[in-house]
Design an enzyme around this catalytic site. Structure first.
Site, short mmCIF file in Angstrom:
data_model
loop_
_atom_site.label_atom_id
_atom_site.label_comp_id
_atom_site.label_asym_id
_atom_site.label_seq_id
_atom_site.Cartn_x
_atom_site.Cartn_y
_atom_site.Cartn_z
N CYS A 1 0.85 -1.19 0.00
CA CYS A 1 0.00 0.00 0.00
C CYS A 1 0.89 1.24 0.00
CB CYS A 1 -0.95 -0.02 1.19
SG CYS A 1 -0.58 1.13 2.50
N GLU A 2 0.53 2.18 -0.85
CA GLU A 2 1.41 3.34 -1.01
C GLU A 2 1.29 4.32 0.14
OE1 GLU A 2 0.26 4.98 -4.75
OE2 GLU A 2 -1.33 6.21 -3.89
N HIS A 3 0.32 4.15 0.99
CA HIS A 3 0.17 5.08 2.12
C HIS A 3 1.03 4.69 3.31
CE1 HIS A 3 -3.96 5.55 0.13
NE2 HIS A 3 -3.19 6.55 -0.24
N HIS A 4 1.24 3.38 3.49
CA HIS A 4 1.98 2.93 4.67
C HIS A 4 3.17 2.03 4.32
CE1 HIS A 4 -2.25 3.66 5.96
NE2 HIS A 4 -1.63 4.30 6.93
N GLN B 1 -5.40 -0.47 -3.93
CA GLN B 1 -6.11 -1.61 -4.53
C GLN B 1 -6.99 -1.19 -5.71
OE1 GLN B 1 -8.04 -4.19 -1.68
NE2 GLN B 1 -9.34 -5.10 -3.24
N HIS C 1 -5.48 -6.00 4.04
CA HIS C 1 -4.51 -4.93 4.16
C HIS C 1 -3.86 -4.93 5.54
CE1 HIS C 1 -5.66 -2.55 0.45
NE2 HIS C 1 -6.59 -3.49 0.52
N CYS D 1 -1.95 -2.79 6.76
CA CYS D 1 -1.94 -1.47 7.40
C CYS D 1 -3.18 -1.28 8.25
CB CYS D 1 -1.79 -0.34 6.37
SG CYS D 1 -3.09 -0.23 5.15
#
Ligand SMILES: [Zn+2]
Length: 215
Positions: free
Chosen positions: A100-103, A141, A169, A171
């Site tokens: 995931c690109e956020h975490h 996703q 996920h 995260c």
């Protein structure tokens, strides 16, 4: 806050930064950056178990993002075949691992891909490779789902494409927030999969079949 003790100007948010980091990070190797990260987390990078961690982590990250080095459209070239077949082609339960690109934490699950050919099909073994090429990047996703569908649409111009991803996920799971949403389902329907409910329903029914068998 906002100024370091040596009196050098710090631009706003850099009060912590200016004490520890060199002026520029661009000269630092990935391993040096990761070693510094360990220090920031409160660890001792000199202890035995961590000595080679920056090196290993660097290699792992490179592997997990190797999709940037791949050209998905190029991948499909040379794997497209002319056929008369015009029934639904479905490749389901393809394992998928992404970050995931956020975490920068993993999300993983299964991808189901279907399309109805209009003169051309893709070699079946290329579908998992195509999924990997997009999944081995920093992703969300929803975008992963759309990219897979659009790439197939552009490559063989079928009657339609459907892609469904079911993923969990870390995260969300590991951070203890919104655990009830830790499993997410996304879909991208193009062409006849978008326009004809019957086609869409057939695809969704075929996906579900297996799980009722206990696989
Ligand atoms: Zn995340």
């Amino acid at each position: 806050m906002g100024k370091s003790s040596d009196g050098k100007a710090s631009d706003g948010k850099g009060s912590m930064k200016s004490k520890i980091e060199p002026v520029s990070l661009t000269g630092a190797s990935t391993e040096e950056l990761l070693r510094e990260l360990l220090v920031r987390l409160g660890e001792d990078p000199e202890r035995e178990g961590l000595l080679r961690t920056p090196e290993r982590m660097s290699r792992a990250l490179q592997y997990l993002t190797k999709g940037y080095q791949e050209d998905p459209e190029e991948l499909l070239k040379g794997a497209m075949f002319t056929v008369d077949y015009d029934e639904m082609v479905i490749v389901k339960d393809v394992e998928m691992f992404s970050l995931c690109e956020h975490h920068i934490l993993p999300f993983f699950g299964k991808v189901h891909v279907a399309y109805i050919p209009k003169g051309k099909v893709i070699g079946l073994s290329k579908i998992p490779r195509l999924i990997d090429a997009f999944a081995r990047r920093l992703q969300v996703q929803e975008r992963l789902t759309t990219q897979i569908a659009e790439c197939i649409q552009n490559a063989i111009k079928p009657e339609g494409v459907g892609v469904v991803i079911e993923a969990r996920h870390l995260c969300m799971m590991m951070r203890g927030v919104e655990k009830q949403h830790s499993s997410a389902v996304t879909s991208s329907m193009l062409g006849s999969f978008r326009e004809q409910q019957q086609t869409r329903d057939e695809f969704l029914a075929l996906i579900r079949q297996k799980s009722s068998n206990g696989f």
